[in-house]
Structure formats: C-alpha cells, structure tokens
Design a protein around this motif. Structure first.
Motif, PDB file in Angstrom:
ATOM      1  N   GLU A 239       0.831  -1.193   0.000  1.00 45.68           N
ATOM      2  CA  GLU A 239       0.000   0.000   0.000  1.00 45.68           C
ATOM      3  C   GLU A 239       0.876   1.258   0.000  1.00 45.68           C
ATOM      4  N   SER A 240       0.354   2.388   0.394  1.00 45.11           N
ATOM      5  CA  SER A 240       1.061   3.665   0.260  1.00 45.11           C
ATOM      6  C   SER A 240       1.994   3.937   1.439  1.00 45.11           C
ATOM      7  N   ASP A 241       2.988   4.797   1.168  1.00 48.89           N
ATOM      8  CA  ASP A 241       3.930   5.271   2.194  1.00 48.89           C
ATOM      9  C   ASP A 241       4.701   4.129   2.846  1.00 48.89           C
ATOM     10  N   VAL A 242       5.031   3.140   2.060  1.00 50.61           N
ATOM     11  CA  VAL A 242       5.771   1.969   2.553  1.00 50.61           C
ATOM     12  C   VAL A 242       7.221   2.081   2.136  1.00 50.61           C
ATOM     13  N   SER A 243       8.119   1.658   3.013  1.00 50.94           N
ATOM     14  CA  SER A 243       9.550   1.615   2.715  1.00 50.94           C
ATOM     15  C   SER A 243      10.034   0.174   2.821  1.00 50.94           C
ATOM     16  N   VAL A 244      10.759  -0.283   1.790  1.00 48.01           N
ATOM     17  CA  VAL A 244      11.326  -1.632   1.786  1.00 48.01           C
ATOM     18  C   VAL A 244      12.768  -1.547   1.322  1.00 48.01           C
ATOM     19  N   GLY A 245      13.690  -2.109   2.111  1.00 45.67           N
ATOM     20  CA  GLY A 245      15.080  -2.189   1.709  1.00 45.67           C
ATOM     21  C   GLY A 245      15.998  -1.563   2.729  1.00 45.67           C
TER      22      GLY A 245
ATOM     23  N   VAL B  45       1.243  -8.905   2.143  1.00 44.23           N
ATOM     24  CA  VAL B  45       0.544  -7.622   2.067  1.00 44.23           C
ATOM     25  C   VAL B  45       1.189  -6.684   3.082  1.00 44.23           C
ATOM     26  N   LEU B  46       1.677  -5.556   2.592  1.00 45.12           N
ATOM     27  CA  LEU B  46       2.256  -4.531   3.465  1.00 45.12           C
ATOM     28  C   LEU B  46       1.312  -3.328   3.445  1.00 45.12           C
ATOM     29  N   HIS B  47       0.654  -3.081   4.574  1.00 38.72           N
ATOM     30  CA  HIS B  47      -0.322  -1.997   4.635  1.00 38.72           C
ATOM     31  C   HIS B  47       0.378  -0.638   4.774  1.00 38.72           C
ATOM     32  N   ASN B  48      -0.421   0.417   4.758  1.00 35.75           N
ATOM     33  CA  ASN B  48       0.106   1.781   4.746  1.00 35.75           C
ATOM     34  C   ASN B  48       1.140   2.013   5.844  1.00 35.75           C
ATOM     35  N   GLY B  49       2.237   2.649   5.449  1.00 36.76           N
ATOM     36  CA  GLY B  49       3.228   3.089   6.428  1.00 36.76           C
ATOM     37  C   GLY B  49       4.136   2.011   6.978  1.00 36.76           C
ATOM     38  N   VAL B  50       4.077   0.813   6.464  1.00 39.58           N
ATOM     39  CA  VAL B  50       4.964  -0.256   6.943  1.00 39.58           C
ATOM     40  C   VAL B  50       6.408   0.058   6.546  1.00 39.58           C
ATOM     41  N   ARG B  51       7.335  -0.296   7.435  1.00 42.11           N
ATOM     42  CA  ARG B  51       8.766  -0.158   7.137  1.00 42.11           C
ATOM     43  C   ARG B  51       9.427  -1.531   7.266  1.00 42.11           C
ATOM     44  N   VAL B  52      10.092  -1.948   6.177  1.00 43.02           N
ATOM     45  CA  VAL B  52      10.823  -3.216   6.156  1.00 43.02           C
ATOM     46  C   VAL B  52      12.276  -2.897   5.851  1.00 43.02           C
ATOM     47  N   GLY B  53      13.188  -3.373   6.695  1.00 42.85           N
ATOM     48  CA  GLY B  53      14.582  -2.984   6.552  1.00 42.85           C
ATOM     49  C   GLY B  53      15.474  -4.072   5.987  1.00 42.85           C
ATOM     50  N   ASP B  54      16.738  -4.016   6.390  1.00 38.32           N
ATOM     51  CA  ASP B  54      17.769  -4.834   5.770  1.00 38.32           C
ATOM     52  C   ASP B  54      17.723  -6.291   6.239  1.00 38.32           C
ATOM     53  N   PHE B  55      17.938  -7.179   5.251  1.00 39.83           N
ATOM     54  CA  PHE B  55      18.030  -8.617   5.486  1.00 39.83           C
ATOM     55  C   PHE B  55      16.775  -9.155   6.191  1.00 39.83           C
TER      56      PHE B  55
ATOM     57  N   GLU C  17      -0.823  -1.711   9.376  1.00 35.12           N
ATOM     58  CA  GLU C  17      -0.436  -0.317   9.157  1.00 35.12           C
ATOM     59  C   GLU C  17       0.559   0.160  10.207  1.00 35.12           C
ATOM     60  N   GLY C  18       1.645   0.792   9.718  1.00 33.29           N
ATOM     61  CA  GLY C  18       2.624   1.399  10.601  1.00 33.29           C
ATOM     62  C   GLY C  18       3.556   0.444  11.313  1.00 33.29           C
ATOM     63  N   THR C  19       3.491  -0.823  11.035  1.00 34.70           N
ATOM     64  CA  THR C  19       4.353  -1.805  11.701  1.00 34.70           C
ATOM     65  C   THR C  19       5.769  -1.735  11.136  1.00 34.70           C
ATOM     66  N   LYS C  20       6.759  -2.007  12.001  1.00 30.48           N
ATOM     67  CA  LYS C  20       8.167  -1.948  11.606  1.00 30.48           C
ATOM     68  C   LYS C  20       8.806  -3.334  11.725  1.00 30.48           C
TER      69      LYS C  20
ATOM     70  N   ALA D 162       1.981 -15.495   8.555  1.00 34.96           N
ATOM     71  CA  ALA D 162       1.608 -14.769   9.761  1.00 34.96           C
ATOM     72  C   ALA D 162       0.671 -13.616   9.432  1.00 34.96           C
ATOM     73  N   THR D 163      -0.034 -13.159  10.467  1.00 37.83           N
ATOM     74  CA  THR D 163      -0.819 -11.926  10.412  1.00 37.83           C
ATOM     75  C   THR D 163      -0.329 -11.039  11.542  1.00 37.83           C
ATOM     76  N   ILE D 164       0.053  -9.813  11.195  1.00 42.79           N
ATOM     77  CA  ILE D 164       0.615  -8.891  12.176  1.00 42.79           C
ATOM     78  C   ILE D 164      -0.221  -7.622  12.172  1.00 42.79           C
ATOM     79  N   GLY D 165      -0.585  -7.149  13.359  1.00 43.31           N
ATOM     80  CA  GLY D 165      -1.469  -6.001  13.480  1.00 43.31           C
ATOM     81  C   GLY D 165      -0.785  -4.671  13.244  1.00 43.31           C
ATOM     82  N   LYS D 166      -1.503  -3.594  13.628  1.00 44.53           N
ATOM     83  CA  LYS D 166      -1.027  -2.230  13.419  1.00 44.53           C
ATOM     84  C   LYS D 166      -0.028  -1.827  14.501  1.00 44.53           C
ATOM     85  N   GLY D 167       0.915  -0.969  14.107  1.00 44.85           N
ATOM     86  CA  GLY D 167       1.805  -0.336  15.072  1.00 44.85           C
ATOM     87  C   GLY D 167       2.644  -1.287  15.892  1.00 44.85           C
TER      88      GLY D 167
END
Length: 466
Positions: free
Chosen positions: A322-328, A338-348, A358-361, A371-376
């Motif tokens: 979705e929108s405002d997502v960062s991956v890498g 599925v990565l909802h709005n504002g999710v951040r996925v980092g290195d490795f 939404e908003g999960t890091k 898995a299913t992971i909730g907001k924040g």
C-alpha cells in the motif's frame, strides 16, 4: 477499422536459428511471447477476428497465446503461401480485406496496419504490401518493378539473379489483400523454386500478371517491420522495445534515471512523478502508484504498489504494497505478502505470505512466514516465526501494538494479543494474552572473579597459560 477486415498471423515455424526446443513464436521477449507483440498491434488497430497459423509445437503456442484467436494448423511447413492456404477456411464469409503479418516482427505498430489497410482501400488495390529500403537487404525478398515503377513481383534471395540482389527495396512480410483476390491467387502458387516451397511472395507476381493493381506502402521507419531470426536479433529488438517503453513512460511523467540499466516490461503501469533508479527490473502484471522511488537494484514482479513508496535493493514477487511503505535494502518479499500503509521493512528481512498491519516496523535480520501482524507493532532484530514443523505449516497471529524483542523465536501455531511484550531472546511456544509480558529464557548467572580464580588454579597445578 472496418468490421469486415480480418488478419492472418504466420506463427508455424520452428525457428531453427534460435537453436531452441521452444517454438519461435513463443520465444520470450520482455516477458511476453514473441508473436504476442504482432497480435497486440493488430488488436489495437481494431482488427478481428485474428487467425494464427500454428505448426511446430502447435499446442504449446496456442496455450501461450491464449484463447482470443482462431487457430489454423499447418502440419507440414511447406512455405508461407502454404501457411496462408491453411487459414483461408477460417476467414469470415463477409471478409473484404485480409491483413497478413509475420509473427516474428515485434516492433510493428498499430499504425502500420492502419496505413496498409487505408492504402489498399484508397487505391482500390488487390494488394498493398509494406516495403522498406535497407542498406543491407541480405535475407529479404526483393521488390521487382517495371519501367513505370509498378510493383510486378517479389523474388526471394535464393532465387534472385545478381542484379536483383542489388535491389535495396525489400518485402517485409506485411500485406493487406482484398479477400477475393487472395482466394483466387493462392491455388495458382507453385513450389518450383530453390526452396521447394509455396511462397506467399509469388502471389504478388500472379496478381500483377492478371492485371490486378498491386501497390507498395513504404515504411518511413524500416525497423518497425524487421523480423527476428536468431537470439542476437531477439536481444537487439528487445533493447529497442525497452527504449520505446521507457520513452513512453517519460512522456507520461515518470523519471527514468538510467535507461541503459532499466528493464520494464510492457505490462507494467507506473504513476506520475515516480522515479526509477538504475538497475531496476519491473516485470509481469505490476502496477506502481505516483510519487514513488524505485531502486536502485530493485526486482519487482506481479506486484501492486501504492503512492509515495520507497523500494530499493530488494527482491519482491507477488506482493501487495500500500502507500507510504519503505522496503530495503536487501529485503526479500515473497508471494502472498501484504504490506499496509506506512509499513517499514529494513535490511536482510524475508517475508512470505504475511499480512503486515499499518505502521508496523520490521527493520532488521528477520524471517516472517505465514503470519498476520497487526497495526503499530515492532518486530525486533533477529525475530523468526517458526512456521514449519517438518510436516505442516502453521500460522502466527500477532496483534496491534505488540513489541517483539530482538532474537525472539515464535513457534507456530501461536497467537500474541494486542499490546503484549515479548522479551528479547525468548522462544515462545504458548499463546500470549493481551498486554502481557512473555519471557522464555534461563536466568543470567554472574560469577564474580571466576576467570581470575580459574587462571590461578591452573598455575597452581603446574599448568602454563597459553
């Protein structure tokens, strides 16, 4: 175009020079079968029905090209004229004009077919054929004209005299025939030539001898009509198609930083103000929103991406972002994610078949699967969902606002309630209620002076420190 215009596409050849077990018509080109580019250009020109002549690997070709076409079988490859003969029974009874095209010319555009048809109609010709002037006409049939400049025939290179081989105007295997003229001329073809085949090009001479009008439409850009005969030509055509796609994207408001290292397939859609950094590969049914930054070093296939996303140095397949997502950087996002709005996925980080709220890091060194992971929620570095017990896969459910400490091992099936805390280094096997702290590790023991005492005991026993 007129509803009584149909088309025949020749796609029966083996493509010996490709040196492949795969039929030539479905050699992959920017993720699509080679012949699909000609078929798409005909469809965009409004032509229907389209009859595809198949032969070598007929079933494989039909499966790859799909059910939108009529198919005629050429069981023996006895020449282009023979191929068209197999398609004649499939022509609609009310067809007035027939476009004929080679299936191995992927650069052709809808405008070429429109121009051929308009030329045939406006000149009341029995045939309008597309020609090109080439500096090196080797391999192509040469256009023969009389002293008035009228087209009177085509001679294939293997049958051409030396003075005919010097002719630069060539036949490009694109024609628009009046249907009745084509039906009348085909039975007159002979295979008395160097190849022992029935040449479609001989129809031009037959029509001219009958006094029928044959006109040439000379393409302003010969590259549009060029065929592909080997893998090097396939690569060159692929580069031309790639530049055509990138140019159109730039015209539509997309920034391409380095076209030479950017690979985007024709099925990809990209919104305005998105920036494509170097070494980015966008493939399959991928749709990207506006104002994103993709790359560098990104592979994206069969994904949907919202607006304002930043994806770089990662491998992502069959995911919905979705929108405002960062991956890498260096993330691997696998099918079903599925990565909802504002999710951040980092290195490795590797994620497979997971819905991330939404908003999960998920920022470091983590594997999440099934898995299913909730907001924040915050997933700490080194977290693993153990989803496979050796026989079956199980799901992990993590609620909203959960804190998962570093190096936690979540052994599925498992549910962690909203607001729970998972202590770092814990292997969690049982469900955790909301707003609870789960700790699963042995207590730390500190033995003061243990190293000094050990060293002294070794010396007292006559040992030496290494």
């Amino acid at each position: 175009m007129a509803s009584k215009l149909t088309a025949i596409v020749m796609a029966a050849g083996k493509g010996t020079r490709m040196k492949s077990e795969r039929p030539k018509a479905i050699m992959p080109l920017l993720g699509q079968p080679l012949a699909s580019y000609v078929l798409r250009a005909l469809e965009q020109a409004g032509v229907e029905p389209i009859i595809v002549v198949v032969g070598h690997g007929a079933d494989e070709v039909k499966q790859a090209l799909g059910e939108n076409y009529l198919y005629a079988l050429q069981s023996e490859q006895l020449g282009t004229g023979h191929a068209v003969m197999q398609a004649i029974p499939h022509l609609p009874p009310d067809a007035l004009y027939v476009l004929i095209a080679a299936g191995d010319s992927p650069l052709v555009t809808p405008e070429v077919f429109q121009s051929l048809y308009e030329t045939a109609v406006q000149t009341d010709a029995a045939c309008a054929l597309a020609t090109a002037l080439l500096d090196d006409p080797t391999g192509y049939g040469r256009i023969l004209r009389n002293e008035r400049g009228d087209v009177i025939g085509i001679v294939e290179e293997k049958d051409a005299a030396p003075e005919q081989k010097a002719i630069r105007e060539v036949c490009t295997s694109f024609y628009c025939f009046r249907a009745d003229a084509l039906r009348d001329a085909l039975p007159r073809l002979s295979n008395q030539n160097a190849q022992g085949e029935y040449y479609l090009t001989d129809v031009i001479g037959i029509l001219a001898e009958q006094g029928a009008r044959v006109v040439a439409w000379q393409s302003p850009d010969p590259t549009l009509l060029l065929g592909v005969n080997n893998r090097w030509e396939l690569a060159q055509v692929g580069n031309t198609l790639r530049m055509r796609i990138l140019k159109q994207l730039c015209s539509d408001g997309v920034t391409v930083v380095d076209p030479a290292t950017t690979y985007i397939e024709p099925t990809v859609q990209i919104g305005r103000d998105t920036v494509i950094e170097p070494n980015t590969h966008l493939r399959g049914n991928t749709a990207v929103g506006a104002n994103c930054t993709l790359g560098p070093d990104l592979y994206l296939q069969d994904c949907t991406v919202g607006d304002n996303c930043r994806l770089f140095r990662s491998h992502i397949i069959q995911a919905r972002i979705e929108s405002d997502v960062s991956v890498g950087p260096f993330a691997h996002i696998r099918p079903g994610t599925v990565l909802h709005n504002g999710v951040r996925v980092g290195d490795f980080v590797e994620i497979k078949n997971v819905e991330v709220g939404e908003g999960t890091k998920v920022l470091h060194l983590t594997y999440l699967g099934d898995a299913t992971i909730g907001k924040g929620t915050n997933i700490g570095a080194g977290t693993i969902t153990c989803n496979y017990d050796g026989e079956r896969k199980h799901r992990t459910v993590i609620g909203d606002g959960v804190f998962v400490g570093s190096h936690a091992t979540l052994i599925a099936p498992l549910t962690i309630g909203d607001g729970a805390y998972i202590a770092a280094g814990s292997p969690i096997t049982d469900d955790v209620p909301p707003e609870s702290l789960a700790i699963a590790r042995s207590y730390q023991t500190v033995k003061a002076g243990w190293v000094r005492k050990r060293r002294e005991s070794k010396h007292g026993a006559g040992g030496t420190e290494q």
